[in-house]
Every structure is written in C-alpha cells, then in structure tokens.
Scaffold this active site. Structure first.
Site, short mmCIF file in Angstrom:
data_model
loop_
_atom_site.label_atom_id
_atom_site.label_comp_id
_atom_site.label_asym_id
_atom_site.label_seq_id
_atom_site.Cartn_x
_atom_site.Cartn_y
_atom_site.Cartn_z
N GLY A 1 0.80 -1.22 0.00
CA GLY A 1 0.00 0.00 0.00
C GLY A 1 0.82 1.26 0.00
N GLY B 1 2.31 4.91 1.50
CA GLY B 1 2.80 5.40 2.77
C GLY B 1 4.18 4.87 3.12
CD GLU C 1 -3.84 1.26 -4.73
OE1 GLU C 1 -4.93 0.73 -4.90
OE2 GLU C 1 -3.67 2.27 -4.05
N GLY D 1 -7.09 1.52 -2.24
CA GLY D 1 -7.25 0.15 -2.75
C GLY D 1 -7.21 -0.88 -1.65
N1 COA Z 1 -4.46 7.60 15.49
C1 COA Z 1 -4.16 8.85 15.06
N2 COA Z 1 -3.16 9.12 14.19
C2 COA Z 1 -2.41 8.09 13.78
C3 COA Z 1 -2.63 6.78 14.21
C4 COA Z 1 -3.71 6.54 15.10
N3 COA Z 1 -3.98 5.32 15.53
N4 COA Z 1 -1.71 5.98 13.62
C5 COA Z 1 -0.95 6.76 12.84
N5 COA Z 1 -1.36 8.03 12.95
C6 COA Z 1 -0.79 9.20 12.27
C7 COA Z 1 0.72 9.28 12.41
O1 COA Z 1 1.08 9.86 13.65
C8 COA Z 1 1.09 10.15 11.23
O2 COA Z 1 0.77 11.49 11.55
P1 COA Z 1 1.65 12.72 11.00
O3 COA Z 1 1.39 12.71 9.51
O4 COA Z 1 1.04 13.90 11.70
O5 COA Z 1 3.06 12.40 11.40
C9 COA Z 1 0.08 9.71 10.15
O6 COA Z 1 -1.00 9.07 10.87
C10 COA Z 1 0.65 8.73 9.15
O7 COA Z 1 1.13 7.62 9.83
P2 COA Z 1 2.48 6.86 9.47
O8 COA Z 1 2.78 5.96 10.62
O9 COA Z 1 3.52 7.84 9.04
O10 COA Z 1 2.03 5.91 8.29
P3 COA Z 1 1.91 6.02 6.71
O11 COA Z 1 2.55 7.19 6.09
O12 COA Z 1 2.37 4.70 6.28
O13 COA Z 1 0.32 6.18 6.48
C11 COA Z 1 -2.00 5.51 6.52
C12 COA Z 1 -0.57 5.33 7.14
C13 COA Z 1 -2.92 4.51 7.21
C14 COA Z 1 -2.49 6.93 6.82
C15 COA Z 1 -1.91 5.28 4.98
O14 COA Z 1 -1.28 4.05 4.74
C16 COA Z 1 -3.29 5.29 4.34
O15 COA Z 1 -3.84 6.33 4.06
N6 COA Z 1 -3.88 4.09 4.13
C17 COA Z 1 -5.20 3.97 3.56
C18 COA Z 1 -5.18 3.78 2.08
C19 COA Z 1 -4.52 2.50 1.69
O16 COA Z 1 -4.23 1.63 2.50
N7 COA Z 1 -4.24 2.32 0.46
C20 COA Z 1 -3.58 1.06 0.12
C21 COA Z 1 -3.69 0.62 -1.20
S1 COA Z 1 -2.37 1.48 -2.08
#
Ligand code: COA
Length: 500
Positions: free
Chosen positions: A265, A267, A290, A384
């Site tokens: 995914g 991130g 994707e 996705g």
């Molecule tokens: N509650 C609140 N905030 C949270 C949290 C929680 N349980 N867990 C993580 N966060 C925050 C982090 O602190 C970070 O905040 P910041 O941007 O202010 O530093 C932010 O969420 C991103 O977290 P990070 O640990 O850096 O992970 P990431 O960059 O890998 O992103 C998702 C994680 C979940 C946000 C991202 O993967 C996403 O949008 N996923 C949904 C879409 C998806 O999965 N697509 C996949 C197919 S391609």
C-alpha cells in the site's frame, strides 16, 4: 512548434492546440471533471492550475473525480481555492483533508476498483470534461498516458469532452509500458484474460473519439515527488516480523521462496516493510500492486523483483531522478494498467496476492481502521486497501503499535471506524510482533494480539478490558460502554493511558 506537432501524430488533431486558460474557460460552475492522476503521478496539471487562477476573479465549484490522490499541488490548490464541491475517490492532501473535516467539501471515499463501474453505470457523472495528461497522441488517435493510468481510460470513454495535456517533461520511454483494457458493461463481460503478472491484454494507449477532443494543451511541469519517509528503526523491525511470518509459510509448504505476487500500500510504513525484502532469501519476486513506490525499484536494482505491474509510479525526488533518468533499464520489467485491473477483485483472487497495507488502528478481534482518526476525521481514504484485503491470498496489515509519541495505542479495544472487518484481515503486524489470525475464533485472537502486537505500556490496560469483557460473555466479548473509552480519554486528556 515542431516538437509539439511531433507529439500529436494524429493529423486531424493537430489543429486543436489551445492555451490552458482558453480550455479552462470552457469549464462551468456545477460541472464534473475526470482528472488523470493516481497517487501523485501523471496528474492533469495545466487545467487545474488555470482553474485556480480563474477562481481569483470568479466564483464557481466543480466536482472532481480522479484515479487517486493528485500531487503537483493540484489537490492542495483546488482545496485552498474553494472550487471543489465534491471529490472522489481518494485524496491524501493535508489542505484538502482540512476542508473535508471542516465540512466545507464533500468527499466520497470509495474502493479504487469500483469507481469505474459507477461511471459506466451512470451512478456518478455525467463527466463534462476528462482532462488527461499524456506523453503523446498516436497516429491512430490513442492517448499515451504518462506515469499513471488510474481511471483515465474510463474518463475518456464516458466524458462528453476531452482535454489532453501533453507533458513534455515526462520520460518519452514510458511509451509502450501501458496496457489499457476495457472490460465492458457488467453483465455482458468475458473473463479478463490476465493469468500472469506480466500478461499484456490491451492496447498501449487510450482510444479516444477524435470528435470529443476539444483541446490539446502543452505543459512541462514535472510530477511532484512522493512524501514518504525513509525506513525507520521500528519499520525495519516490522519488516523482520513479516519476514519471519513468510518464512513460516515457506516452511509449511504453502509458499515457495518466490512467494506470490506482492501488493504493498501507500505510505512510509508499507514502503519500509517491502524494503525489508532486499536482504532476505526471497527471490524472483513479482509485484502486482496499484502503486510502485521507491522500495520496488530498490528490489529491482537488487535483482529481487523480476516484474512489476501497477497503475502508477510514485517516487521520492532522489529515486525519481535515478529511475526516470535511466528508464531504459526498467521499462521491460514494468506494466501500468487501469486501476480497475490492478485492483480487480477477481484478478487479486486469481493471482493469489500477498497484500500488505497500513492501518491507523486495529482492534483485539482484527477489525482495521485505515481512514478515520478517532472515528471521525478523514485521513486519506480507503484507497485500494479494501480491494486487496477482501480478496488477497494473505491480507496483512501493518502499523506501529503506538502513534504520537506513545500517547495513542494503535491497537484498541474496538476500532473507532471499520474499513476492513475481522473477516478480511489475516495477519496484523506491529514492531512488537505479528499475530496470524487465520483459522482463529475471536476468543483465540485476543490473547495473541495482546501479547504479540500491543505496546507493553498498554498491555495491562488491554488485559483488564478483555477480562471484564469475558464476564459479559458472547462470541465476541465487549464492554460496550467502555469500547471507545480509550478514544474518549484521548480526546479529554491527550493520551490513551487511562491512568493519566
Ligand atoms: N491515530 C491517530 N493518528 C495516527 C494513528 C492513530 N492510531 N496511527 C498513525 N497516525 C498518524 C501518524 O502519527 C502520522 O501522523 P503525522 O502525519 O502527523 O506524522 C500519520 O497518521 C501517518 O502515519 P504513518 O505511521 O507515518 O504511516 P503512513 O505514512 O504509512 O500512512 C496511513 C498510514 C494509514 C495513513 C496510509 O497508509 C493510508 O492512508 N492508508 C489507507 C489507504 C490504503 O491503505 N491504500 C492502500 C492501497 S495502495
């Protein structure tokens, strides 16, 4: 002029060149736009920028569809200009997120494989203008996309009008790596003839009715680089746990060292975990994802990945320079497809993907929240992740066990929003360890998740929640009035530690 004409090989379209301002002036208040762009790659740029300039002197709003998130400042500027009424199916932009959460903009958070079906069926739209970034237009009038395909082909087919943005800065060697396939209307389809990751089943460009091409504009604005962070210590430990799990699968005979086609995914975390495969014994890997982030190209460079299929290429600045500067090395190992093909539930099941996505939080039974902070505030969208989680051979979710310096536990009694139910989640991984939930009843899952995944500072608190829940009984025991107590405590006291 000569270079521009060379990019428009279809002679009948050579007289459609216009300025971005002129093309943008055709777009009226209340219209729906289908913009190319998927995870910050291959975005339409010139027309959105011209619309933002127009908004300085004129009030209007449009609905904006895309493949996924738009980079190059597009989602940011559209949001700040206040010209988006409704946005779908994904975004990942802080300024847009703010408008959505303040209720100033509507957002339809949708499975990325399914938006094309809604467009074909007329559930959303009609699309007034498709605005598609292209490398060139072929002699027979096909649009050659750039760094993403996303929903561009379905936009072009169903839009009333098409504006093509030819981007002179995108690598010309991209011509030939796309594979555009149109499945047709539901109920009238043949099986999609894709049985291997590297199968080509369509055309190298997007067929377009020349009558619909209203204008062609030129730009040279590069894609904006991805915002992912380099793998940190915790992500590396998560990768190790995932490798341990995969080794057990190999030892059990369910997988070989070639594993199975991998999806990872968006991130930083998912990228870091994939990166962990570089120093492993796993080899001859394939990627059916994707988006291709930095780690996939590191794996290609390391000779670990032999082929990668996706809908977009989204790289950090440094990696973009290297990969795009030397694209000849990579192009025979890559295919870019429409997102309904990369994320197609039937193909995901057929190919038997190992799917690795990131959770914001998951609960003691394995339900996953990928989208809503504290159950209400939109982060990015489901993207996705649902397409893959429901249909993959192995549906894996990773997350650090805590967020915001430990004040948030990413493992909670009950997720505050459900994107992926316990039925769609096989393995959960934190830096503490992994829990393989397959074949386990709810009551078997909880001790495993607590001992393997919850951060030590939250374990006792979780044990006591579960002990109280067990007194109430049930297939999936809960203390409903306390199920969100951790989130409530966070809102009131800035921490999920109930004693603070
Ligand atoms: N509650 C609140 N905030 C949270 C949290 C929680 N349980 N867990 C993580 N966060 C925050 C982090 O602190 C970070 O905040 P910041 O941007 O202010 O530093 C932010 O969420 C991103 O977290 P990070 O640990 O850096 O992970 P990431 O960059 O890998 O992103 C998702 C994680 C979940 C946000 C991202 O993967 C996403 O949008 N996923 C949904 C879409 C998806 O999965 N697509 C996949 C197919 S391609």
């Amino acid at each position: 002029m000569e270079e521009k004409l060379q990019r428009i090989k279809a002679i009948e379209l050579q007289n459609r060149m216009v300025t971005a301002e002129e093309a943008a002036s055709w777009i009226k208040d209340g219209m729906t736009l289908g913009l190319s762009g998927f995870t910050r790659a291959g975005d339409a740029k010139a027309i959105p920028y011209a619309l933002v300039r127009r908004a300085e002197t004129e009030q209007f709003k449009v609905d904006v569809l895309s493949g996924a998130s738009l980079g190059s400042g597009v989602d940011k500027l559209l949001a700040e200009a206040g010209i988006v009424n409704k946005r779908a199916p994904f975004q990942a932009e802080p300024a847009m997120r703010k408008k959505i959460n303040e209720g100033e903009m509507l957002f339809v958070d949708h499975h990325l494989s399914q938006t094309a079906e809604w467009i074909r069926a007329g559930v959303i739209g009609p699309i007034d203008f498709a605005v598609i970034e292209a490398l060139s237009i072929t002699e027979d009038g096909m649009i050659i996309p750039t760094t993403s395909v996303g929903n561009s082909s379905v936009f072009v087919e169903h839009a009333k009008n098409v504006i093509i943005e030819i981007n002179l800065s995108q690598p010309q060697l991209f011509e030939g790596i796309h594979d555009i396939y149109e499945p047709g209307m539901q109920g009238q389809r043949s099986p999609i003839p894709l049985t291997k990751v590297d199968d080509r089943i369509g055309t190298i460009g997007i067929p377009v009715d020349p009558e619909k091409v209203r204008g062609i504009v030129f730009t040279a604005q590069e894609d904006s680089p991805s915002t992912i962070l380099q793998p940190d210590a915790e992500s590396k430990v998560m990768a190790e746990h995932l490798l341990d799990f995969l080794r057990k699968e190999v030892a059990s005979g369910r997988l070989s060292n070639r594993l199975a086609p991998l999806q990872s995914g968006i991130g930083s975390v998912a990228n870091a975990v994939l990166h962990g495969l570089i120093d492993s014994e796993f080899d001859n890997l394939e990627v059916y994802s994707e988006v291709l982030q930095d780690a996939v190209f590191d794996l290609i460079d390391a000779g670990k990945v032999k082929f990668a299929s996706a809908s977009s290429i989204t790289l950090s600045e440094e990696k973009m320079k290297k990969v795009f500067g030397d694209f000849g090395t990579y192009r025979d190992k890559l295919i870019l497809r429409p997102q309904e093909i990369t994320n197609h539930p039937g193909l995901i099941r057929r190919l038997g993907l190992i799917s690795i996505n990131t959770a914001l939080e998951f609960d003691i039974y394995g339900n996953v929240n990928s989208t809503h902070v504290s159950g209400t505030k939109m982060m990015n969208g489901i993207g996705g992740s649902g397409d893959f989680a429901r249909n993959a051979r192995l549906s894996i979710f990773v997350t650090k066990s805590t967020a915001k310096g430990g004040s948030i536990s990413s493992v909670v009694p009950f997720v505050s929003h459900v994107d992926h139910t316990e039925h769609d989640v096989d393995i959960v991984v934190t830096e503490q360890g992994y829990a393989d939930l397959r074949g386990l009843a709810p009551r078997e899952r909880v001790p495993l998740i607590i001992e393997r995944c919850v951060h030590p500072t939250y374990r006792e608190q979780m044990r006591s929640y579960y002990e109280e829940a067990l007194l109430r009984g049930g297939q999936t025991p809960h203390v409903l009035e306390k199920a969100f107590s951790w989130h409530n405590h966070l809102a009131a006291n800035g921490t999920m530690h109930l004693s603070e």
